[in-house]
Design an enzyme around this catalytic site. Structure first.
Site, PDB file in Angstrom:
ATOM      1  N   LYS A 113      11.851  13.839  10.448  1.00 44.96           N
ATOM      2  CA  LYS A 113      12.321  14.285  11.672  1.00 44.96           C
ATOM      3  C   LYS A 113      11.138  14.337  12.663  1.00 44.96           C
ATOM      4  O   LYS A 113      10.193  15.173  12.575  1.00 44.96           O
ATOM      5  CB  LYS A 113      12.913  15.590  11.869  1.00 44.96           C
ATOM      6  N   SER A 167       3.204  24.058  14.903  1.00 46.02           N
ATOM      7  CA  SER A 167       3.064  25.445  15.395  1.00 46.02           C
ATOM      8  C   SER A 167       2.990  26.372  14.302  1.00 46.02           C
ATOM      9  O   SER A 167       4.174  26.244  13.545  1.00 46.02           O
ATOM     10  CB  SER A 167       3.486  25.714  16.603  1.00 46.02           C
ATOM     11  N   THR A 168       2.522  27.313  14.372  1.00 46.20           N
ATOM     12  CA  THR A 168       2.600  28.424  13.259  1.00 46.20           C
ATOM     13  C   THR A 168       3.947  29.110  13.381  1.00 46.20           C
ATOM     14  O   THR A 168       4.585  29.508  12.420  1.00 46.20           O
ATOM     15  CB  THR A 168       1.205  29.329  13.671  1.00 46.20           C
ATOM     16  N   VAL A 192       6.846  28.026  14.424  1.00 50.49           N
ATOM     17  CA  VAL A 192       7.958  27.156  13.807  1.00 50.49           C
ATOM     18  C   VAL A 192       7.882  27.384  12.342  1.00 50.49           C
ATOM     19  O   VAL A 192       8.993  27.316  11.628  1.00 50.49           O
ATOM     20  CB  VAL A 192       7.894  25.903  14.309  1.00 50.49           C
ATOM     21  N   GLU A 250       0.877  22.587   7.703  1.00 52.57           N
ATOM     22  CA  GLU A 250      -0.439  22.561   8.261  1.00 52.57           C
ATOM     23  C   GLU A 250       0.003  23.188   9.868  1.00 52.57           C
ATOM     24  O   GLU A 250       0.734  22.327  10.491  1.00 52.57           O
ATOM     25  CB  GLU A 250      -1.031  21.446   8.229  1.00 52.57           C
ATOM     26  N   CYS A 310      -5.649  19.889  16.680  1.00 50.83           N
ATOM     27  CA  CYS A 310      -5.384  21.139  15.985  1.00 50.83           C
ATOM     28  C   CYS A 310      -6.743  21.758  15.696  1.00 50.83           C
ATOM     29  O   CYS A 310      -6.971  22.759  15.601  1.00 50.83           O
ATOM     30  CB  CYS A 310      -4.468  20.968  14.736  1.00 50.83           C
TER      31      CYS A 310
HETATM   32  P1  NAD Z   1       5.571  21.981  17.501  1.00 52.46           P
HETATM   33  O1  NAD Z   1       5.786  23.041  16.343  1.00 52.46           O
HETATM   34  O2  NAD Z   1       6.454  22.311  18.698  1.00 52.46           O
HETATM   35  O3  NAD Z   1       6.530  20.821  16.803  1.00 52.46           O
HETATM   36  C1  NAD Z   1       6.008  20.361  15.476  1.00 52.46           C
HETATM   37  C2  NAD Z   1       7.502  19.911  15.008  1.00 52.46           C
HETATM   38  O4  NAD Z   1       8.564  21.091  14.660  1.00 52.46           O
HETATM   39  C3  NAD Z   1       8.237  18.934  15.737  1.00 52.46           C
HETATM   40  O5  NAD Z   1       8.662  17.832  14.878  1.00 52.46           O
HETATM   41  C4  NAD Z   1       9.347  19.807  16.474  1.00 52.46           C
HETATM   42  O6  NAD Z   1      10.199  18.995  17.008  1.00 52.46           O
HETATM   43  C5  NAD Z   1       9.620  20.555  15.399  1.00 52.46           C
HETATM   44  N1  NAD Z   1      10.145  21.805  15.507  1.00 52.46           N
HETATM   45  C6  NAD Z   1      10.213  22.492  16.868  1.00 52.46           C
HETATM   46  N2  NAD Z   1      11.119  23.659  16.806  1.00 52.46           N
HETATM   47  C7  NAD Z   1      11.736  23.563  15.723  1.00 52.46           C
HETATM   48  C8  NAD Z   1      12.656  24.436  15.015  1.00 52.46           C
HETATM   49  N3  NAD Z   1      13.136  25.225  15.575  1.00 52.46           N
HETATM   50  N4  NAD Z   1      13.046  24.095  13.742  1.00 52.46           N
HETATM   51  C9  NAD Z   1      12.626  22.886  13.155  1.00 52.46           C
HETATM   52  N5  NAD Z   1      11.548  22.299  13.644  1.00 52.46           N
HETATM   53  C10 NAD Z   1      11.332  22.644  14.871  1.00 52.46           C
HETATM   54  O7  NAD Z   1       4.159  21.417  17.483  1.00 52.46           O
HETATM   55  P2  NAD Z   1       3.749  20.410  18.596  1.00 52.46           P
HETATM   56  O8  NAD Z   1       3.827  20.557  19.736  1.00 52.46           O
HETATM   57  O9  NAD Z   1       4.202  18.901  18.175  1.00 52.46           O
HETATM   58  O10 NAD Z   1       2.211  20.229  17.627  1.00 52.46           O
HETATM   59  C11 NAD Z   1       1.114  20.955  18.053  1.00 52.46           C
HETATM   60  C12 NAD Z   1       0.799  22.025  17.003  1.00 52.46           C
HETATM   61  O11 NAD Z   1       0.794  21.505  15.739  1.00 52.46           O
HETATM   62  C13 NAD Z   1      -0.118  23.099  17.378  1.00 52.46           C
HETATM   63  O12 NAD Z   1      -0.059  24.276  17.149  1.00 52.46           O
HETATM   64  C14 NAD Z   1      -1.440  22.525  16.397  1.00 52.46           C
HETATM   65  O13 NAD Z   1      -2.457  23.414  15.876  1.00 52.46           O
HETATM   66  C15 NAD Z   1      -0.292  21.955  15.205  1.00 52.46           C
HETATM   67  N6  NAD Z   1      -1.002  21.015  14.395  1.00 52.46           N
HETATM   68  C16 NAD Z   1      -1.877  21.341  13.234  1.00 52.46           C
HETATM   69  C17 NAD Z   1      -2.260  20.396  12.486  1.00 52.46           C
HETATM   70  C18 NAD Z   1      -3.153  20.821  11.028  1.00 52.46           C
HETATM   71  O14 NAD Z   1      -3.247  19.948  10.350  1.00 52.46           O
HETATM   72  N7  NAD Z   1      -3.342  22.210  10.787  1.00 52.46           N
HETATM   73  C19 NAD Z   1      -2.316  19.061  12.925  1.00 52.46           C
HETATM   74  C20 NAD Z   1      -1.665  18.894  13.864  1.00 52.46           C
HETATM   75  C21 NAD Z   1      -1.171  19.841  14.877  1.00 52.46           C
END
Ligand code: NAD
Length: 543
Positions: free
Chosen positions: A212, A266-267, A269, A293, A327
């Site tokens: 997804k 994100s944390t 989610v 992550e 991130c």
């Molecule tokens: P996000 O959490 O909004 O989305 C990530 C994924 O989760 C997307 O595919 C999204 O559609 C899905 N998602 C959202 N709501 C959901 C739900 N209710 N159930 C299941 N899936 C759901 O994050 P983003 O805006 O795409 O990315 C930014 C975040 O990712 C930041 O917090 C960043 O720190 C983190 N990030 C971490 C790393 C790492 O390696 N630690 C790397 C890249 C990004």
């Protein structure tokens, strides 16, 4: 079947092309970008190798030109999710039994397709859809994804070579089986390479996946899927499912053959997904592997002995490249008061020259932030900083969303090290900076360690070895990726395995053997050559 123990071609990090004026790669990327900019494409789901159109569609636009539609994509509903689970489970029967070298060859081929013919396409898609500059796209969608594919195939071979000892008269072996079920790969918008890595790392080891992509990165995800299919990935091994995350996830987590989740985002989610899995734990065939992550509040802490120019450069590159949407982006900085005037002058001097705008203009160092939601959240923090007492916006602080979601690189000086911008993940081009009294170096290290729930990346700047040692000890658990005299971003596959602990994730180090270990369920086989033929042991004898 061949009689051989093959060696995967040794991986070498993909060289980063410069895109300097006059280079052939620059001309090709510009031409590809212009062509793709001129067409609106339709993106179906891919289930069992087939294109599926649901008619329930959404558009993806360019963040730096939000009136410009790049693609209309179909969204999966519950019926398509169930079809994808069936397709994955069916593919598993064959794929999980393929010779490992043939499986890995598919991904080696994908890496080569990306390094050549698809390079300008995936880079242009990442520029158009995620607003990365040519350089940021190159290090992500080309080099990092190529590296993930090549290094992980190498690590897979290494993992398979991990075998137990054998005592006399027996042969012990490990069969590194794939998980029994499917992996749900949930990917973020901010790295095309991560989007490609999360479904492919498990797939290399014989697993099948439902992928997804993030709503704002379906466009580049679609081209990754094209590459994998052209490389010979069998139908159903990776199923491409854009859609509404909440309802899709509900259906997927409700299936008993869920065997793993490979998540980056994100944390909040990830914690929600973990909770949902926990509530259903008695329903699964096997305990699902949860690999996530997540967020960060990445720091730079400088000692009075730090090199001011190196520090200022790290703040600018670490804080503002890709609009602070890595991130790993530096977002809180601690500078000793004695150094601050010089660092301030150098940093502001660099920031004055930064151009923000359309990424097709190569003079721009920064593009737009990803979407309206991000723009509103980030500008909300800036508004708060403008209004707050004891907080000074010393650079940037302006924004404009008339054409694209543009936010100027913003530096905020605080007097309270616990001000919200020092603690919360902003995920945008806003860096907050706390000048600390030089005499409070040790207390400052404690503040750095305790300020946020995250522990992803962090950097220390110092030319004093004893101070570095102090920081190393005090911050040992504050970052999964720790940098000495370097910016906290830009981890390279095979060189700095990436991931954080605490609220930042399970720290399963993407792009290393440690991550691959999570996608296997080893079977131990003991074969005895001349088995015992009587139950009696010698000690049973009377004399
Ligand atoms: P996000 O959490 O909004 O989305 C990530 C994924 O989760 C997307 O595919 C999204 O559609 C899905 N998602 C959202 N709501 C959901 C739900 N209710 N159930 C299941 N899936 C759901 O994050 P983003 O805006 O795409 O990315 C930014 C975040 O990712 C930041 O917090 C960043 O720190 C983190 N990030 C971490 C790393 C790492 O390696 N630690 C790397 C890249 C990004």
């Amino acid at each position: 079947m061949m009689n051989s123990i093959p060696n995967v071609p040794p991986p070498i990090n993909e060289p980063v092309l410069s895109y300097a004026p006059g280079t052939p790669e620059r001309a090709l990327l510009k031409e590809t970008y212009a062509r793709m900019h001129g067409e609106e494409i339709e993106i179906p789901l891919i289930i069992g190798g087939r294109e599926v159109r649901t008619g329930n569609t959404e558009v993806q636009v360019s963040p730096h030109e939000h009136g410009h539609v790049l693609a209309r994509y179909h969204k999966a509903g519950a019926a398509e999710v169930r079809q994808a689970i069936d397709a994955a489970n069916k593919a598993w029967k064959d794929w999980s039994n393929w010779p490992w070298e043939d499986r890995l060859a598919v991904f080696q081929r994908a890496a080569d397709l990306l390094a050549t013919r698809y390079r300008p396409v995936l880079n242009a898609a990442t520029m158009l859809g995620q607003s990365k500059t040519a350089h940021q796209a190159e290090i992500d969608s080309a080099c990092e994804l190529i590296d993930f594919l090549r290094f992980n195939t190498h690590f897979a071979q290494k993992l398979y070579s991990e075998q137990p000892f054998s005592g006399p008269g027996m042969w012990n072996r490990l069969d590194h089986r794939p998980l029994e079920g499917f992996v749900y790969a949930v990917t973020p918008f901010n790295f095309t390479a991560i989007a490609g890595n999360l479904p492919t790392a498990p797939a290399m080891l014989g697993n099948v996946a439902l992928w997804k992509p993030a709503a704002t990165a379906v466009y580049s995800g679609w081209y990754i899927m094209q590459i994998l299919m052209e490389a010979g990935l069998p139908p159903g091994v990776i199923n491409f499912l854009p859609g509404d995350p909440g309802p899709m996830t509900e259906t997927i987590l409700g299936d008993r053959s869920l065997a793993g989740i490979h998540f980056t985002g994100s944390t909040s989610v990830f914690q929600m997904i973990w909770r949902q899995v926990g509530e259903r734990i008695d329903q699964y065939r096997t305990y699902p592997r949860l690999v996530g992550e997540t967020g960060g509040k990445d720091f730079i802490v400088a000692h009075a002995s730090a090199d001011p120019a190196a520090l200022a450069t790290a703040i600018v590159r670490g804080g503002y490249e890709y609009q602070g949407q890595k991130c790993s982006a530096a977002s809180r900085v601690y500078v000793p008061q004695s150094l601050w005037p010089q660092v301030r002058e150098l940093t502001l001097g660099m920031m004055e020259t930064i151009r923000v705008g359309d990424v097709s203009d190569y003079r721009n160092f920064m593009g737009a932030v990803i979407d309206r939601k991000a723009y509103d959240k980030i500008t909300g923090y800036i508004k708060h900083a403008h209004a707050a007492d004891d907080v000074e916006v010393i650079a940037g602080g302006t924004y404009d969303d008339s054409v694209g979601y543009f936010i100027q690189p913003t530096l905020v000086q605080v007097q309270d090290s616990a001000y919200q911008l020092m603690c919360e993940e902003v995920f945008g081009p806003v860096v907050s900076l706390y000048p600390y009294p030089d005499a409070e170096w040790e207390q400052t290290l404690q503040i750095v360690d305790q300020t946020s729930p995250y522990a992803l990346t962090g950097a220390v700047f110092s030319n004093d070895r004893a101070a570095l040692l102090q920081a190393d000890r005090a911050l040992r658990n504050a970052a999964g990726n720790f940098y000495v005299n370097d910016k906290p971003t830009g981890a390279v596959v095979g060189q700095q395995p990436f991931g954080g602990a605490r609220g930042s994730g399970t720290n399963d180090k993407a792009g290393s053997i440690l991550n691959l270990v999570r996608w296997i369920s080893p079977r131990t086989i003991k074969e005895t050559f001349a088995p015992a033929r009587s139950y009696e042991y010698p000690f049973l004898a009377e004399k």
